[in-house]
Design a protein around this motif. Sequence first.
Motif, short mmCIF file in Angstrom:
data_model
loop_
_atom_site.label_atom_id
_atom_site.label_comp_id
_atom_site.label_asym_id
_atom_site.label_seq_id
_atom_site.Cartn_x
_atom_site.Cartn_y
_atom_site.Cartn_z
N UNK A 1 3.04 9.18 0.47
CA UNK A 1 3.98 8.71 1.47
C UNK A 1 5.40 8.67 0.91
N UNK A 2 6.37 9.04 1.73
CA UNK A 2 7.76 9.14 1.29
C UNK A 2 8.64 8.00 1.80
N UNK A 3 8.38 7.55 3.00
CA UNK A 3 9.29 6.57 3.62
C UNK A 3 8.50 5.60 4.48
N UNK A 4 9.11 4.44 4.68
CA UNK A 4 8.50 3.37 5.47
C UNK A 4 9.54 2.87 6.47
N UNK A 5 9.13 2.65 7.72
CA UNK A 5 10.02 2.10 8.74
C UNK A 5 9.52 0.70 9.10
N UNK A 6 10.36 -0.29 8.87
CA UNK A 6 10.06 -1.67 9.27
C UNK A 6 10.97 -2.01 10.44
N UNK B 1 0.83 -1.21 0.00
CA UNK B 1 0.00 0.00 0.00
C UNK B 1 0.87 1.25 0.00
N UNK B 2 1.95 1.23 0.76
CA UNK B 2 2.89 2.35 0.80
C UNK B 2 3.47 2.63 -0.58
N UNK B 3 3.83 1.58 -1.31
CA UNK B 3 4.43 1.75 -2.63
C UNK B 3 3.45 2.40 -3.61
N UNK C 1 11.43 6.37 -3.11
CA UNK C 1 10.95 6.12 -1.75
C UNK C 1 12.03 5.40 -0.94
N UNK C 2 11.91 5.52 0.39
CA UNK C 2 12.89 4.94 1.30
C UNK C 2 12.21 3.93 2.21
N UNK C 3 12.82 2.76 2.34
CA UNK C 3 12.33 1.75 3.27
C UNK C 3 13.45 1.43 4.26
N UNK C 4 13.30 1.89 5.50
CA UNK C 4 14.31 1.67 6.53
C UNK C 4 13.96 0.40 7.31
N UNK C 5 14.91 -0.52 7.38
CA UNK C 5 14.68 -1.79 8.06
C UNK C 5 15.73 -1.92 9.17
#
Length: 694
Positions: A25-30, A18-20, A174-178
Amino acid sequence: MVIELNEEQDAALRTIRSFLRDDALDAFILRGSAGTGKTTLIAALTAVLEEMELSFSLLAPTGRAARILGNKVRLIRGTVEGKGSTIHSRIFKPPKVEVNEEAESANDPGVRLVFPLSSEEAMEALFVIDEASMVGDRETPGDYVQFGSGRLLQDLVTYARIRRPGRGNDHRTKLLFVGDPAQLPPVGEDTSPALSEEYLQTKFGLRIATAELNSVVRQAAGSAILARATEIRDALRAKRFNTFTLKPFDAEVEKVDPERALDLIVESLRAKESTVAVVFSNAMALDYNRAVRDRLWGDADLPIQVGDTLLVNRNSRPYQLSNGDLVKVLSVRAECESVLVPMKGIAPVELRFREAEVAFRDVDGTVIRRECLLLENLLASPMRDISPAEQRALLVHFRMRYPQLKPHMPAFRLNIADDGYFNALQVKYGYAMTCHKAQGGEWHSGIVHFSLPGDGRNSSSFRWAYTAITRAVKRLVVVNPPDFTDDSDMKWNIPSIRTELDERKDFTADPDWNRLSFSSQLAALMTVHQQLRGAWQEQGITIEQLQHLQYCERYSLQREGKRAVVQYWYDGKFRVGRSGTAPGAFHDATLADEALAAFQRLSGGPNARQPEPFIQEFLSRLDAAMTGASIQRTGHEVMRNRLRVTFADATRRGAVDFIHNDASTWTAAQEVGGPGSSRGLYEEVQGLMAMAKA
């Protein structure tokens, strides 16, 4: 290959989908702790991204973490494609060389490599940044190497949001921080900013979505290492640092002394198992490395030997090796080339070089070999890096060999970038390393030597311990591990409450001491008064008058023009009893009820609130200690920084005050009424608690 996800992972993947699709939305934190399947989820995500025809890059803050990420994703997916890269290699241009020809100080390296932030627009739809807990945003201007602004997180966000001139409507990367927020934060920072939703929103204006993995995946559910790590993580979340243990020790988690730890390192090396010792300081790492080499070769001072393990201490572009990589020596030249470099303003500096062939094995089993020139100056040094003087000596040595090249000449930059001596591989021995250096890596066996400063009852120590023990995959060996509970330091046989209160001098500084006519004979009641006053102030209730009657304290209270008179009784040992309204006095019913409810909450009466969890846990341990004994706990009363517990058997009754500080740590136990008042119950309770800990 179909990747099987558990329910929690599947829900997180749907949220990322959904974020993609959401351009708002710009970034996601997992976020996820050790063993919760973050890498498996990343592997599943790469398949989703390919299905959605979205380009991506797998990134990590260190070369070792990037290599592990790429190879794990390939293994999980069963493909030959997929590669991890460092953030630095993706977003920065090749370096510019800055030379200070006037350098004379021992602290001036005389040369800087400046890596500018790339101005080219990122073409990927998504950057997946693994081990994001290591991505800092504190400016770290390097003496020798400078990346962009010195703030890695800021540079990453800036680069991801670059748009080509005239193309304002282009989609930004977009940024996905894991990452695992319980791990050590970046050096010099208290928290991990890349895993903080609030920080990313406030500092960079990013719009964030999040998900968290908490369940240990099926393959790791029985891991004793992860069970201990989970306990530490839970303590970090609760911000309670009064209990730490790695017990019970078994085949997977073992406690040894330093001598046995060294033996185990050597045994693992000879069995060709991946092993590392994680220690607190570079000086201790040096001691461990020397001791291991003494066992391997019979002399710690022997030069580099075939079979030695080396730790790369600085990124090396010519050899394509990264800071933190471990390599094995396949061959090595017997002679060391020692160069004494004359220096301006300081004494000459010795540089020691040696030719060698090294190799390392990728996660997929491929052996990669490199012929290189090693710089040996760090091998016997307790320092983290070579000194600025040694770095400048490398520059002076280069200038001595190429006197015709001047810093402003293009040929100078071309030659120094590929020069074997200037870019010699900087190494330490790699049998032991600091926790920060080990972060992002994992080994079959991990040996963790605890030598933390202080008493270990703080978040920094818990984060260090969590990060260190989670480097071990199958076997954890610990040396000198902390082992304490919230009552480990509780002192028994100290003065009773009556004596202690009578001797306190600071009550006279309380404004109510004189205003309400307290005296030394009533000092024991001052603590009760302070608690009542604080509770009533929170309700907007003020104390107009206090009458000290015989075994009774009567308060006249008012709030917004309404009044009530309440009182409580105490016995000859100043033990607080029942409470109620004063007979014959006029009361506002609501005010009286609320004032008495506050008293009952403080005294553990019928309307008392439930004790805090650490008090409940203490009471449970107390009950367990008395299982099978003739003594039983008959009641308790929660007071400020004090828990009064009553005990009884067939013929005796008594009370003990257990005292704690604001950090929820039990500090003392006092026999209420003075020594002997409980007729031996106090001593028997102490003995039962000691036996329960044994």
